[in-house]
Write a protein that holds these residues in place. Sequence first.
Motif, PDB file in Angstrom:
ATOM      1  N   UNK A 419       0.838  -1.208   0.000  1.00  0.00           N
ATOM      2  CA  UNK A 419       0.000   0.000   0.000  1.00  0.00           C
ATOM      3  C   UNK A 419       0.870   1.254   0.000  1.00  0.00           C
ATOM      4  N   UNK A 420       2.016   1.204   0.662  1.00  0.00           N
ATOM      5  CA  UNK A 420       2.878   2.383   0.695  1.00  0.00           C
ATOM      6  C   UNK A 420       3.577   2.618  -0.642  1.00  0.00           C
ATOM      7  N   UNK A 421       3.849   1.548  -1.398  1.00  0.00           N
ATOM      8  CA  UNK A 421       4.398   1.731  -2.744  1.00  0.00           C
ATOM      9  C   UNK A 421       3.395   2.462  -3.618  1.00  0.00           C
ATOM     10  N   UNK A 422       2.144   2.106  -3.484  1.00  0.00           N
ATOM     11  CA  UNK A 422       1.084   2.786  -4.236  1.00  0.00           C
ATOM     12  C   UNK A 422       0.994   4.259  -3.829  1.00  0.00           C
ATOM     13  N   UNK A 425       3.969   6.361  -5.024  1.00  0.00           N
ATOM     14  CA  UNK A 425       3.989   6.603  -6.469  1.00  0.00           C
ATOM     15  C   UNK A 425       2.996   7.681  -6.890  1.00  0.00           C
ATOM     16  N   UNK A 426       2.488   8.435  -5.928  1.00  0.00           N
ATOM     17  CA  UNK A 426       1.443   9.424  -6.211  1.00  0.00           C
ATOM     18  C   UNK A 426       0.197   8.719  -6.746  1.00  0.00           C
ATOM     19  N   UNK A 427      -0.036   7.532  -6.223  1.00  0.00           N
ATOM     20  CA  UNK A 427      -1.215   6.717  -6.535  1.00  0.00           C
ATOM     21  C   UNK A 427      -1.299   6.357  -8.015  1.00  0.00           C
ATOM     22  N   UNK A 428      -0.169   6.040  -8.594  1.00  0.00           N
ATOM     23  CA  UNK A 428      -0.146   5.599  -9.991  1.00  0.00           C
ATOM     24  C   UNK A 428       0.316   4.150 -10.148  1.00  0.00           C
ATOM     25  N   UNK A 429       0.884   3.564  -9.110  1.00  0.00           N
ATOM     26  CA  UNK A 429       1.373   2.195  -9.176  1.00  0.00           C
ATOM     27  C   UNK A 429       0.188   1.244  -8.978  1.00  0.00           C
ATOM     28  N   UNK A 430      -0.554   1.017 -10.040  1.00  0.00           N
ATOM     29  CA  UNK A 430      -1.776   0.217  -9.968  1.00  0.00           C
ATOM     30  C   UNK A 430      -1.484  -1.231  -9.589  1.00  0.00           C
ATOM     31  N   UNK A 431      -0.335  -1.731  -9.985  1.00  0.00           N
ATOM     32  CA  UNK A 431       0.002  -3.109  -9.648  1.00  0.00           C
ATOM     33  C   UNK A 431       0.113  -3.290  -8.141  1.00  0.00           C
ATOM     34  N   UNK A 432       0.786  -2.368  -7.471  1.00  0.00           N
ATOM     35  CA  UNK A 432       0.902  -2.449  -6.015  1.00  0.00           C
ATOM     36  C   UNK A 432      -0.471  -2.333  -5.365  1.00  0.00           C
ATOM     37  N   UNK A 433      -1.276  -1.436  -5.867  1.00  0.00           N
ATOM     38  CA  UNK A 433      -2.630  -1.256  -5.325  1.00  0.00           C
ATOM     39  C   UNK A 433      -3.439  -2.537  -5.452  1.00  0.00           C
ATOM     40  N   UNK A 434      -3.428  -3.145  -6.623  1.00  0.00           N
ATOM     41  CA  UNK A 434      -4.224  -4.353  -6.841  1.00  0.00           C
ATOM     42  C   UNK A 434      -3.722  -5.505  -5.977  1.00  0.00           C
ATOM     43  N   UNK A 435      -2.397  -5.621  -5.844  1.00  0.00           N
ATOM     44  CA  UNK A 435      -1.845  -6.684  -5.003  1.00  0.00           C
ATOM     45  C   UNK A 435      -2.247  -6.478  -3.548  1.00  0.00           C
ATOM     46  N   UNK A 436      -2.241  -5.233  -3.091  1.00  0.00           N
ATOM     47  CA  UNK A 436      -2.580  -4.957  -1.699  1.00  0.00           C
ATOM     48  C   UNK A 436      -4.031  -5.305  -1.404  1.00  0.00           C
ATOM     49  N   UNK A 437      -4.940  -4.812  -2.234  1.00  0.00           N
ATOM     50  CA  UNK A 437      -6.356  -5.044  -1.940  1.00  0.00           C
ATOM     51  C   UNK A 437      -6.755  -6.504  -2.142  1.00  0.00           C
ATOM     52  N   UNK A 438      -6.098  -7.198  -3.057  1.00  0.00           N
ATOM     53  CA  UNK A 438      -6.353  -8.637  -3.194  1.00  0.00           C
ATOM     54  C   UNK A 438      -5.877  -9.373  -1.946  1.00  0.00           C
TER      55      UNK A 438
END
Length: 653
Positions: A419-422, A425-438
């Motif tokens: 979540x912190x990588x996302x 990245x100014x909330x642009x690292x969608x891969x990190x976001x998707x991995x976190x919420x999954x």
Amino acid sequence: VLLSIRTTISMVFRKLPGVSASGMGLRLSQKFVFLLFLSGLVTLCFGALFFLPDSVRLKRIFLSKTESQPVTVGSDNDLRDHLKKGAKDMEHLRGITSAKGETSTKLKSLSRKPSITNEAKADEKVVGGEALEDLTMSRSKTESSSKDEKVTSSSNQRANTDTSFDYNKFKKCLLKPPLGIEHGKSSHPQTLHRRDKVKEMMKFAWDNYKSFAWGKNELRPLTKNGHIGNMFGGLRGASIVDSLDTLYIMGLIDEYNDAKEWVETSLDLNSNGEASLFEVNIRYVGGLLSAYYLTGEEMFKRKVLELGEKLLPAFNTPTGIPRGVINLGSGTSWSWGWASAGSSILAEFGTLHLEFVHLSELSNNPIYTEKVMNIRRLLNKIEKPHGLYPNFLSPVSGNWVQHHVSIGGLGDSFYEYLIKSYLMSDKTDEEAKNMYYSALEAIEANLVQKSPGGLTYMAEWRGGILDHKMGHLACFSGGMVGIGADDGAPEKRQHFLDLAAEITHTCHESYTTKLGPEAFRFDGGAEATATRLSDRYYILRPEVIESYMYMWRLTHDPKYREWGWEAVEALEQHCRVEAGFSGIRDVYAQTVSHDNMQQSFFLSETLKYLYLLFSDDDLLPLEDWVFNTEAHPLPVIQNNTTTLAGPLFLGLC
């Protein structure tokens, strides 16, 4: 070698009746003897080549440079003696007795992230495949790179260290001043008084460290001397590097200048010892990065880029998953001796992304980001049981070694860094976001439990069997779920905030004496209580206070400041001694027994989070800063660019 074999064969068959020296005219039985002899000779020769102690150079001729071949080091007795010595030296390790098992109840106070206990090791022998062996297990060492590889890596790195990174431009990218308008000073008298008290605690801890342990890694406040340990591979001054940003943020400028001078003149990165990749990264790399971003001192940038280069050989494995231990001098890396089947630990290789992306930023060299993105690619590719990430992964095969899942020790900061990588990245690292919420969805489905008394907690998962225990280390997750609440599905925002508040409340309930045990249980009628004597210690950990700070910033509910003040009073009452602060062996005991260790993370995290809790939100605002797992603030990367493969190199606005 071939000539020798040929000569030997000729001599042997001259002695067989009816056989010519050329070996022609052999009968069937003689051919069988010939083949048997030849195969034995070849086995003997190549066995000696690969297993004799002095054969490493010869092995490099035959082994691929891209593979890391494990070799057995020393005898079992030698290894047992070595590991016993290592256990004594690692009394402050985040949780790998070695990462950042424990050999006795006394050594339970050694651990920090990732954490492993005798109980966990015993459980692993029953559940989850290959068993964790005891500390006498032969550790799996690897020659992580050839000389050619190291030369190439060094050349590439040096070619890119003449960067055009513009610190003044970076400062203009920040949405708000890092230290706020008035250094985060509250207008509320009680809050200001409490903040000043935390600052006094920091100065007291620092002054005693400087008086009795200067240049050592940590202070032993009861005996008034320093502790070095072998967790950092010969690096010194862990408390100094860990404290740089805390001193600067608190306005302790004289103390900060002393620390800066020591780093410039005495921090020797040419060490030659066994270092935890995880611990060196989060404390030294994280501490130097944050010091640079807060102050603009070029010396910090030079030091951190030199250190970052020394960590790269740990990634020279068949999969690119780094091993846990590295010799900073030789580049040799290996796995922890207690880690099952030479595996790497999720919380270790998963807690590199924030720092390594910033190493690429400052060096203008994408290699650091490429290393951590490769870890992402592998984790996305392999199957995850019930969507969960087990704690042990083979760096050779890229497969899970055991199915033990924990949001506490061994797993914790992997999820935090998603979540912190996302966010970074100014909330642009969608891969990190998707991995976190999954991952969070799988955690909720499998690990989140409700006790009979209504407390929400995160159990541990051992191949489908729940262990109704929650570690102090897992208490960071209240803050983690909270900071991610705004970026999931909009309709779930309140759900995530409620979950974050419930977890934080449970962790507060474990603080029966205003300080919490290392682990607490929810079985056999227990409610957030350490039912085992070996779980009752407290080593100045920050995780509960960390969640208080985040929940205050997200909700401004005054109870979080009240809970934080309770912790301050308990630290003063139970942990403050004549020459610093010490952990305690039993949070429930009427008579306090101290462990004689002022952990460096007490200065870096516990006191920093308390100071931020009693400061206004414009001190290190969360819009601009993300804290690594050692509480070192790193800036959000504005306007980053990505490639089809993900954010391989990100440019600060």
